[in-house]
Design an enzyme around this catalytic site. Structure first.
Site, mmCIF file in Angstrom:
data_model
loop_
_atom_site.group_PDB
_atom_site.id
_atom_site.type_symbol
_atom_site.label_atom_id
_atom_site.label_comp_id
_atom_site.label_asym_id
_atom_site.label_seq_id
_atom_site.Cartn_x
_atom_site.Cartn_y
_atom_site.Cartn_z
ATOM 1 N N ASP A 1 0.871 -1.182 0.000
ATOM 2 C CA ASP A 1 0.000 0.000 0.000
ATOM 3 C C ASP A 1 0.911 1.236 0.000
ATOM 4 O O ASP A 1 2.135 1.123 -0.193
ATOM 5 C CB ASP A 1 -0.981 -0.033 1.186
ATOM 6 C CG ASP A 1 -0.313 0.240 2.528
ATOM 7 O OD1 ASP A 1 0.940 0.311 2.582
ATOM 8 O OD2 ASP A 1 -1.033 0.375 3.529
ATOM 9 N N CYS B 1 3.265 -3.076 3.986
ATOM 10 C CA CYS B 1 2.424 -1.927 4.329
ATOM 11 C C CYS B 1 3.167 -1.160 5.420
ATOM 12 O O CYS B 1 4.360 -1.395 5.628
ATOM 13 C CB CYS B 1 1.009 -2.353 4.733
ATOM 14 S SG CYS B 1 0.876 -3.306 6.265
ATOM 15 N N GLY B 2 2.508 -0.252 6.106
ATOM 16 C CA GLY B 2 3.216 0.558 7.098
ATOM 17 C C GLY B 2 3.875 -0.298 8.169
ATOM 18 O O GLY B 2 5.060 -0.161 8.463
ATOM 19 N N THR B 3 3.096 -1.185 8.756
ATOM 20 C CA THR B 3 3.624 -2.076 9.800
ATOM 21 C C THR B 3 3.912 -3.467 9.275
ATOM 22 O O THR B 3 4.582 -4.251 9.953
ATOM 23 C CB THR B 3 2.600 -2.234 10.930
ATOM 24 O OG1 THR B 3 1.392 -2.763 10.353
ATOM 25 C CG2 THR B 3 2.316 -0.910 11.628
ATOM 26 N N ILE C 1 1.578 -5.531 9.197
ATOM 27 C CA ILE C 1 0.560 -6.339 9.895
ATOM 28 C C ILE C 1 -0.689 -6.501 9.030
ATOM 29 O O ILE C 1 -1.146 -7.620 8.768
ATOM 30 C CB ILE C 1 0.206 -5.710 11.259
ATOM 31 C CG1 ILE C 1 1.424 -5.714 12.190
ATOM 32 C CG2 ILE C 1 -0.953 -6.481 11.914
ATOM 33 C CD1 ILE C 1 1.231 -4.916 13.473
ATOM 34 N N HIS D 1 11.182 -23.581 8.427
ATOM 35 C CA HIS D 1 10.201 -24.293 9.252
ATOM 36 C C HIS D 1 8.759 -24.110 8.793
ATOM 37 O O HIS D 1 7.960 -25.026 8.912
ATOM 38 C CB HIS D 1 10.308 -23.839 10.716
ATOM 39 C CG HIS D 1 11.539 -24.348 11.404
ATOM 40 N ND1 HIS D 1 11.701 -24.298 12.771
ATOM 41 C CD2 HIS D 1 12.677 -24.916 10.912
ATOM 42 C CE1 HIS D 1 12.883 -24.826 13.102
ATOM 43 N NE2 HIS D 1 13.500 -25.187 11.984
ATOM 44 N N HIS E 1 8.478 -30.564 9.818
ATOM 45 C CA HIS E 1 7.881 -29.257 9.521
ATOM 46 C C HIS E 1 6.784 -29.409 8.466
ATOM 47 O O HIS E 1 5.794 -28.674 8.480
ATOM 48 C CB HIS E 1 8.958 -28.282 9.064
ATOM 49 C CG HIS E 1 10.072 -28.153 10.046
ATOM 50 N ND1 HIS E 1 9.878 -27.659 11.313
ATOM 51 C CD2 HIS E 1 11.383 -28.503 9.971
ATOM 52 C CE1 HIS E 1 11.027 -27.691 11.980
ATOM 53 N NE2 HIS E 1 11.952 -28.197 11.191
#
Ligand code: RB5
Length: 145
Positions: free
Chosen positions: A8, A65-67, A69, A98, A133
């Site tokens: 973004d 994006c900014g974070t 998240i 993993h 895994h």
């Protein structure tokens, strides 16, 4: 290996910086946008990138994006995506070895550009270890199903 990259507005500048790195390294990529600093909604770009990975238009994706998240949450809503938000190289390596992460998520307003490049480089050069895994990844797929 062909890489997809999407962001973004909060991740736009880091996306452009990573593209320069990919070009220097001769790594092919598809840019899923956004293409400016104008405010946009990160789920739109996470979805485009994630669908590019699932359709095999690209082998792996980098979402920013900014974070990191919001776009990682959005990517992870697409079936088959394992997006890992990483802020250090150890996590980046483990996310592949993993967790077989097929999308690396980064916070463009959180980490420095050069650390981001080290994280990307580590992530691109890591390989899934399989074995136990693989069994755990199968259990994640079972949750999706
Ligand atoms: C946009 O302002 C910001 O919310 C977005 O880039 C991201 O950080 C969301 O998780």
């Amino acid at each position: 290996m062909k890489i997809g990259i999407g962001s973004d507005h909060g991740g736009f500048e880091l996306k452009e910086y990573i593209k320069e790195y990919l070009e220097r390294e001769g790594i092919e990529y598809v840019d899923y946008g956004t293409n400016s600093l104008e405010s946009v909604d990160y789920p739109d770009y996470g979805k485009k990138l994630a669908e590019g990975v699932i359709s095999k238009e690209v082998d792996r994706g980098i979402a920013i994006c900014g974070t990191g998240i919001g776009i990682s949450i959005a990517c992870n809503k697409v079936r088959g995506i394992r997006a890992a938000l990483c802020g250090d190289t150890y996590s980046a390596r483990m996310s592949v070895e993993h967790n077989n992460a097929n999308i690396l998520a980064l916070g463009g307003r959180v980490i420095g550009k050069d650390l981001a490049i080290e994280i990307v480089s580590t992530w691109l050069n890591s390989e899934f270890q399989g074995g136990r895994h693989g069994r755990r990844i199968d259990k994640i797929s079972n949750i999706e199903a």
